[in-house]
Design a protein around this motif. Structure first.
Motif, PDB file in Angstrom:
ATOM      1  N   UNK A 243      -8.427 -53.187 -10.585  1.00 56.92           N
ATOM      2  CA  UNK A 243      -8.726 -52.385  -9.391  1.00 56.92           C
ATOM      3  C   UNK A 243      -8.065 -51.009  -9.396  1.00 56.92           C
ATOM      4  N   UNK A 244      -6.923 -50.886 -10.086  1.00 54.85           N
ATOM      5  CA  UNK A 244      -6.228 -49.601 -10.106  1.00 54.85           C
ATOM      6  C   UNK A 244      -6.990 -48.535 -10.893  1.00 54.85           C
ATOM      7  N   UNK A 245      -7.957 -48.974 -11.706  1.00 57.01           N
ATOM      8  CA  UNK A 245      -8.734 -47.984 -12.456  1.00 57.01           C
ATOM      9  C   UNK A 245      -9.446 -47.026 -11.524  1.00 57.01           C
ATOM     10  N   UNK A 246      -9.870 -47.512 -10.358  1.00 58.79           N
ATOM     11  CA  UNK A 246     -10.657 -46.672  -9.452  1.00 58.79           C
ATOM     12  C   UNK A 246      -9.871 -45.458  -8.952  1.00 58.79           C
ATOM     13  N   UNK A 247      -8.528 -45.516  -9.060  1.00 62.67           N
ATOM     14  CA  UNK A 247      -7.724 -44.363  -8.648  1.00 62.67           C
ATOM     15  C   UNK A 247      -7.940 -43.170  -9.578  1.00 62.67           C
ATOM     16  N   UNK A 248      -8.500 -43.418 -10.774  1.00 63.12           N
ATOM     17  CA  UNK A 248      -8.672 -42.358 -11.767  1.00 63.12           C
ATOM     18  C   UNK A 248     -10.003 -41.615 -11.632  1.00 63.12           C
ATOM     19  N   UNK A 249     -10.895 -42.129 -10.795  1.00 58.27           N
ATOM     20  CA  UNK A 249     -12.213 -41.515 -10.681  1.00 58.27           C
ATOM     21  C   UNK A 249     -12.534 -41.231  -9.215  1.00 58.27           C
ATOM     22  N   UNK A 250     -13.526 -40.415  -9.022  1.00 59.01           N
ATOM     23  CA  UNK A 250     -13.946 -40.077  -7.663  1.00 59.01           C
ATOM     24  C   UNK A 250     -14.721 -41.230  -7.044  1.00 59.01           C
ATOM     25  N   UNK A 251     -14.871 -41.179  -5.748  1.00 58.71           N
ATOM     26  CA  UNK A 251     -15.663 -42.190  -5.054  1.00 58.71           C
ATOM     27  C   UNK A 251     -17.106 -42.167  -5.549  1.00 58.71           C
ATOM     28  N   UNK A 252     -17.578 -40.965  -5.864  1.00 65.64           N
ATOM     29  CA  UNK A 252     -18.942 -40.819  -6.379  1.00 65.64           C
ATOM     30  C   UNK A 252     -19.101 -41.545  -7.717  1.00 65.64           C
ATOM     31  N   UNK A 253     -18.122 -41.363  -8.607  1.00 66.94           N
ATOM     32  CA  UNK A 253     -18.216 -42.004  -9.920  1.00 66.94           C
ATOM     33  C   UNK A 253     -18.011 -43.512  -9.824  1.00 66.94           C
ATOM     34  N   UNK A 254     -17.153 -43.939  -8.914  1.00 64.40           N
ATOM     35  CA  UNK A 254     -17.012 -45.389  -8.720  1.00 64.40           C
ATOM     36  C   UNK A 254     -18.342 -46.000  -8.293  1.00 64.40           C
ATOM     37  N   UNK A 255     -18.979 -45.362  -7.351  1.00 62.06           N
ATOM     38  CA  UNK A 255     -20.280 -45.849  -6.877  1.00 62.06           C
ATOM     39  C   UNK A 255     -21.301 -45.869  -8.014  1.00 62.06           C
ATOM     40  N   UNK A 256     -21.253 -44.852  -8.864  1.00 64.29           N
ATOM     41  CA  UNK A 256     -22.185 -44.770  -9.990  1.00 64.29           C
ATOM     42  C   UNK A 256     -21.937 -45.896 -10.995  1.00 64.29           C
ATOM     43  N   UNK A 257     -20.657 -46.175 -11.275  1.00 64.02           N
ATOM     44  CA  UNK A 257     -20.313 -47.241 -12.228  1.00 64.02           C
ATOM     45  C   UNK A 257     -20.713 -48.600 -11.671  1.00 64.02           C
ATOM     46  N   UNK A 258     -20.453 -48.816 -10.404  1.00 63.09           N
ATOM     47  CA  UNK A 258     -20.811 -50.097  -9.797  1.00 63.09           C
ATOM     48  C   UNK A 258     -22.328 -50.275  -9.760  1.00 63.09           C
ATOM     49  N   UNK A 259     -23.055 -49.166  -9.647  1.00 65.36           N
ATOM     50  CA  UNK A 259     -24.516 -49.236  -9.600  1.00 65.36           C
ATOM     51  C   UNK A 259     -25.109 -49.684 -10.928  1.00 65.36           C
ATOM     52  N   UNK A 260     -24.410 -49.409 -12.048  1.00 65.52           N
ATOM     53  CA  UNK A 260     -24.907 -49.840 -13.355  1.00 65.52           C
ATOM     54  C   UNK A 260     -24.157 -51.079 -13.839  1.00 65.52           C
TER      55      UNK A 260
END
Length: 351
Positions: A243-260
């Motif tokens: 879960x700490x990985x998400x601190x390294x990316x923007x909310x936009x990129x997190x959403x994009x990664x979760x979408x794929x």
């Protein structure tokens, strides 16, 4: 002279500006993998997920795969402790921690693809199983199952009775319970040790997937396969993220990664297992291996054993707050629906 100085200063300023200009930083998801280099997880799943992520984030996030960071059973902790950002885990390696994940492992006595089963499993996990928080400490990016687990033996076997007392490799989960019910002497070992175990006579057979015939060279030492439509069992897997990985990316990129990820990544995992099974069977047939279907009498016996195992499972997990009967029914319903949906093949990066 003054003009020269001004020109030089201007050149230095321009050069300095070029160095100071912001450079697009790329964030890397470090993936720990425990499959061999030629395993489909490394040749199909990770390269495709990487391509999906890079496209979805416009190159801001990528994936790097690292081999041999730890044994299969340690992958959950490797991710939870932040040694790696992500990995794939087999739930049967962590006996006692994961119980609800046995849901897709029970025999169904009907042929279906691992791709459809993995999609159905993801939907069932989201709808029912996630609430139990068995993956506490990591984020679940995908759920998946391997292909039909069959029985491979040194000597040809035509009935379940012939398995009684046989020393057979098991890997945890439903397959271990099934082995006990069939009076098989289960020997716990990872699939990577099956070739050596069979060669040295430590085991006389193995409960394993068809892809193992090639990937783990099982066809060379256990040349006879006893089969059941849909498999004697399936194996439950997850792809997990710290879960700490998400601190390294923007909310936009997190959403994009979760979408794929999610159902798409789950389907990709199942697709890979289907492809690996096909290669395993082809390899075994080239070696002259035999394939024997279990008799109707044996299948009927297996149905009775399966009903007993499901009842025991329901009792074992009743304190986890999940309606397991509804969850199992949902999984089987979604299995049929997922099989009708568009497949993942066109989106896969082929090795």
């Amino acid at each position: 002279m003054k003009m020269t100085n001004r020109l030089m200063m201007g050149a230095v300023a321009a050069l300095g500006f070029s160095f100071a200009a912001p450079v697009l930083a790329q964030t890397t998801i470090t993936v720990s993998t425990w499959g061999g280099p030629n395993h489909g997880i490394n040749t199909i799943v990770w390269p495709t997920w990487k391509a999906w992520i890079e496209e979805a984030t416009e190159g801001r996030v990528t994936v790097e795969v690292v081999h041999d960071m730890g044994p299969p059973a340690a992958q959950m902790e490797i991710v939870a402790d932040g040694i790696a950002d992500a990995s794939w885990i087999f739930h049967g390696h962590m006996s006692g921690r994961f119980e609800l994940t046995q849901l897709p492992e029970f025999p169904t006595f009907g042929a279906f693809s691992s791709e459809a089963a993995s999609a159905a499993y993801w939907r069932t996990y989201q709808e029912y199983l996630a609430a139990a928080d068995e993956h506490n400490g990591v984020d679940v990016m995908a759920m998946g199952v391997h292909g039909p687990g069959q029985i491979f033996t040194r000597d040809q076997v035509d009935s379940l009775d012939q398995l009684s007392g046989m020393r057979m490799r098991v890997g945890g989960g439903v397959m271990s319970n099934l082995a006990s019910a069939m009076n098989v002497s289960g020997v716990a070992m990872p699939p990577t040790s099956v070739y050596e175990g069979a060669s040295q006579g430590v085991i006389q057979g193995a409960m394993l997937t068809l892809e193992g015939l090639r990937s783990f060279r099982v066809a060379e030492v256990l040349p006879h396969t006893l089969t059941v439509d849909g498999g004697f069992y399936r194996g439950s897997f997850a792809i997990v993220m710290n879960p700490m990985f998400w601190d390294q990316v923007s909310a936009e990129d997190r959403e994009a990664i979760e979408a794929v990820s999610g159902e798409g990544l789950s389907r990709l995992f199942g697709y890979m297992m289907d492809a690996m099974d096909e290669r395993g069977v082809a390899f075994a047939k080239e070696q002259g291996n035999t394939f024997t279907e279990a008799s109707e009498e044996d299948i009927e016996h297996l149905r009775e054993v399966t009903d007993e195992l499901i009842a025991e499972w329901n009792t074992a997990v009743e304190g986890r707050g999940i309606d397991t009967e509804a969850a199992l029914a949902h999984f089987r319903e979604q299995l049929a629906l997922a099989a009708e949906d568009e497949g993942i093949a066109d989106r896969v990066v082929q090795p």
